[in-house]
Design an enzyme around this catalytic site. Structure first.
Site, PDB file in Angstrom:
ATOM      1  N   ASN A  77      89.523  21.069 -46.483  1.00 24.58           N
ATOM      2  CA  ASN A  77      90.944  21.474 -46.171  1.00 24.58           C
ATOM      3  C   ASN A  77      91.925  20.673 -47.073  1.00 24.58           C
ATOM      4  O   ASN A  77      93.138  21.350 -47.165  1.00 24.58           O
ATOM      5  CB  ASN A  77      91.414  21.053 -44.806  1.00 24.58           C
ATOM      6  CG  ASN A  77      92.699  20.655 -44.556  1.00 24.58           C
ATOM      7  OD1 ASN A  77      93.445  21.770 -44.348  1.00 24.58           O
ATOM      8  ND2 ASN A  77      93.307  19.620 -44.371  1.00 24.58           N
ATOM      9  N   ILE A  98     102.667  27.855 -43.273  1.00 32.83           N
ATOM     10  CA  ILE A  98     102.379  27.087 -42.174  1.00 32.83           C
ATOM     11  C   ILE A  98     103.174  25.867 -42.169  1.00 32.83           C
ATOM     12  O   ILE A  98     103.119  25.114 -43.260  1.00 32.83           O
ATOM     13  CB  ILE A  98     100.845  26.518 -41.913  1.00 32.83           C
ATOM     14  CG1 ILE A  98     100.021  27.816 -42.580  1.00 32.83           C
ATOM     15  CG2 ILE A  98     100.536  25.996 -40.751  1.00 32.83           C
ATOM     16  CD1 ILE A  98     100.023  29.094 -41.396  1.00 32.83           C
ATOM     17  N   TYR A 155      98.591  25.316 -58.812  1.00 39.31           N
ATOM     18  CA  TYR A 155      98.064  25.840 -57.432  1.00 39.31           C
ATOM     19  C   TYR A 155      97.357  26.817 -57.008  1.00 39.31           C
ATOM     20  O   TYR A 155      96.217  27.027 -56.631  1.00 39.31           O
ATOM     21  CB  TYR A 155      99.212  25.336 -56.324  1.00 39.31           C
ATOM     22  CG  TYR A 155      98.943  25.372 -54.959  1.00 39.31           C
ATOM     23  CD1 TYR A 155      98.291  24.491 -54.314  1.00 39.31           C
ATOM     24  CD2 TYR A 155      99.177  26.430 -54.344  1.00 39.31           C
ATOM     25  CE1 TYR A 155      98.154  24.543 -52.786  1.00 39.31           C
ATOM     26  CE2 TYR A 155      98.923  26.730 -52.809  1.00 39.31           C
ATOM     27  CZ  TYR A 155      98.595  25.671 -52.139  1.00 39.31           C
ATOM     28  OH  TYR A 155      98.136  25.847 -50.577  1.00 39.31           O
ATOM     29  N   ALA A 156      97.965  27.978 -57.624  1.00 37.47           N
ATOM     30  CA  ALA A 156      97.538  29.366 -57.301  1.00 37.47           C
ATOM     31  C   ALA A 156      95.998  29.429 -58.217  1.00 37.47           C
ATOM     32  O   ALA A 156      95.170  30.128 -57.888  1.00 37.47           O
ATOM     33  CB  ALA A 156      98.391  30.331 -57.799  1.00 37.47           C
TER      34      ALA A 156
HETATM   35  P1  NAD Z   1      99.367  18.474 -45.758  1.00 43.48           P
HETATM   36  O1  NAD Z   1      99.922  17.964 -47.096  1.00 43.48           O
HETATM   37  O2  NAD Z   1     100.275  18.658 -44.353  1.00 43.48           O
HETATM   38  O3  NAD Z   1      98.040  17.730 -45.576  1.00 43.48           O
HETATM   39  C1  NAD Z   1      96.884  17.495 -46.435  1.00 43.48           C
HETATM   40  C2  NAD Z   1      96.253  16.341 -46.190  1.00 43.48           C
HETATM   41  O4  NAD Z   1      95.134  16.271 -47.270  1.00 43.48           O
HETATM   42  C3  NAD Z   1      96.996  15.030 -46.146  1.00 43.48           C
HETATM   43  O5  NAD Z   1      96.974  14.182 -45.070  1.00 43.48           O
HETATM   44  C4  NAD Z   1      96.918  14.385 -47.621  1.00 43.48           C
HETATM   45  O6  NAD Z   1      96.919  12.948 -47.421  1.00 43.48           O
HETATM   46  C5  NAD Z   1      95.321  14.695 -47.748  1.00 43.48           C
HETATM   47  N1  NAD Z   1      95.066  14.682 -49.309  1.00 43.48           N
HETATM   48  C6  NAD Z   1      95.587  14.914 -50.334  1.00 43.48           C
HETATM   49  N2  NAD Z   1      94.845  14.679 -51.548  1.00 43.48           N
HETATM   50  C7  NAD Z   1      93.630  14.092 -50.946  1.00 43.48           C
HETATM   51  C8  NAD Z   1      92.400  13.605 -51.412  1.00 43.48           C
HETATM   52  N3  NAD Z   1      92.263  13.719 -52.812  1.00 43.48           N
HETATM   53  N4  NAD Z   1      91.380  13.406 -50.655  1.00 43.48           N
HETATM   54  C9  NAD Z   1      91.381  13.439 -49.567  1.00 43.48           C
HETATM   55  N5  NAD Z   1      92.599  13.702 -48.659  1.00 43.48           N
HETATM   56  C10 NAD Z   1      93.634  14.217 -49.457  1.00 43.48           C
HETATM   57  O7  NAD Z   1      98.952  20.112 -46.010  1.00 43.48           O
HETATM   58  P2  NAD Z   1      98.577  21.217 -45.236  1.00 43.48           P
HETATM   59  O8  NAD Z   1      99.888  22.080 -45.127  1.00 43.48           O
HETATM   60  O9  NAD Z   1      98.088  20.768 -44.023  1.00 43.48           O
HETATM   61  O10 NAD Z   1      97.526  22.025 -46.139  1.00 43.48           O
HETATM   62  C11 NAD Z   1      96.099  22.022 -45.731  1.00 43.48           C
HETATM   63  C12 NAD Z   1      95.511  22.954 -46.674  1.00 43.48           C
HETATM   64  O11 NAD Z   1      95.867  24.147 -46.370  1.00 43.48           O
HETATM   65  C13 NAD Z   1      95.648  22.688 -48.031  1.00 43.48           C
HETATM   66  O12 NAD Z   1      94.464  22.933 -48.959  1.00 43.48           O
HETATM   67  C14 NAD Z   1      96.801  23.629 -48.598  1.00 43.48           C
HETATM   68  O13 NAD Z   1      96.716  23.908 -49.837  1.00 43.48           O
HETATM   69  C15 NAD Z   1      96.308  24.934 -47.741  1.00 43.48           C
HETATM   70  N6  NAD Z   1      97.322  25.717 -47.455  1.00 43.48           N
HETATM   71  C16 NAD Z   1      98.440  25.226 -46.849  1.00 43.48           C
HETATM   72  C17 NAD Z   1      99.755  26.057 -46.504  1.00 43.48           C
HETATM   73  C18 NAD Z   1     101.018  25.585 -45.960  1.00 43.48           C
HETATM   74  O14 NAD Z   1     101.796  26.458 -45.790  1.00 43.48           O
HETATM   75  N7  NAD Z   1     100.840  24.464 -45.211  1.00 43.48           N
HETATM   76  C19 NAD Z   1      99.551  27.565 -46.874  1.00 43.48           C
HETATM   77  C20 NAD Z   1      98.560  27.657 -47.778  1.00 43.48           C
HETATM   78  C21 NAD Z   1      97.497  27.005 -47.903  1.00 43.48           C
END
Ligand code: NAD
Length: 242
Positions: free
Chosen positions: A86, A184, A151-152
């Protein structure tokens, strides 16, 4: 999920934390890792009241840190049933302004990090002839969100990796799928400029953003035996946006 041992990377916030909570509600043992120790500590305060939870300070892009976490869990629990890849970051800029460092950092965490943790966990799952891996892609991979060439690209690469791993690991009883969320409401999405968010809202048929718990519900389905005949698939969760 009862009795299952699950790793959730980036589990101290957002979708990862919501998933950790839901897994615990479903009876799983949960190990989160994150780079932010203070957030892990805060998350564990709540998670440990819900069931068996562990926290590790791990940068997923560092293979030796991933291996240390996996070894510690195998030593304590004897198995790893579920891996939710994640953790992910953004660092947006229009392509002509995007620095090598921005591109490199996002690739290291989102793509290499997913590779590194998966590479540490897969031998354990192969040995036990069982495993459920779920990766986090994004609708940005299909949609090409403005300013997100780095990112994409990583999220499209995760789709390719998911499809290959599902084929390679099926014979070991391991399923590999990905989810592609739209918008999200987490810290990551809160960073998007308000103007962009308002424009996007008009294009979401359900006229609202997703809640992290809604993403967690899909991840729980794909991590559970309810999805036992699904592998190599990418499932979109975006309120109909894409
Ligand atoms: P978020 O930023 O709220 O949480 C991500 C967590 O990952 C954070 O706690 C951060 O400290 C941790 N993190 C960052 N780099 C790290 C590393 N190198 N090692 C370990 N942990 C690390 O993000 P989110 O919105 O919960 O996103 C979670 C996943 O969902 C991501 O992969 C994101 O790309 C994907 N995503 C999110 C959305 C959205 O709208 N929120 C949309 C599409 C995809």
């Amino acid at each position: 999920m009862k009795g299952k041992v699950a790793i959730i990377t980036g589990g101290a916030a957002g979708i990862g934390l919501a998933t950790a909570k839901l897994f615990l509600e479903e009876g799983a043992t949960v190990a989160i890792c994150d780079i932010r120790k203070e957030c892990i500590d805060a998350a564990l305060l709540e998670l440990t009241t819900m069931g068996t939870a562990r926290g590790f300070v791990v940068d997923i892009s560092q293979p030796e840190q991933d291996q240390t976490m996996v070894d510690a869990l195998v030593k304590e629990f004897g198995r790893i049933d579920v891996l939710i890849n994640n953790a992910g970051i953004t660092s947006d800029a229009q392509f002509y302004k995007m620095t090598f460092e921005q591109f490199d950092r996002v690739a290291k965490v989102n793509l290499y990090g997913t590779y590194c943790m998966t590479h540490a966990v897969v031998p354990v799952m192969m040995n036990q002839n069982y495993g459920k891996i779920v990766n986090l892609s994004s609708v940005s991979a299909y949609n090409g969100n403005f300013g997100q060439s780095n990112y994409a690209a990583t999220k499209a690469a995760i789709i390719g990796m998911t499809r290959v791993l599902g084929k390679e690991l099926g014979k070991y009883g391991i399923t590999v799928n990905a989810i592609a969320p739209g918008s999200i409401l987490t810290d990551m999405y809160k960073a998007v400029p308000e103007e962009v968010k308002q424009q996007k809202l008009k294009k979401i048929p359900l006229r609202r953003y997703g809640d992290p718990r809604e993403a967690a519900q899909l991840l729980t389905f794909l991590a559970s035996d309810e999805s036992s005949y699904i592998t190599s698939q990418i499932i979109t969760i975006d309120g109909g946006f894409n």
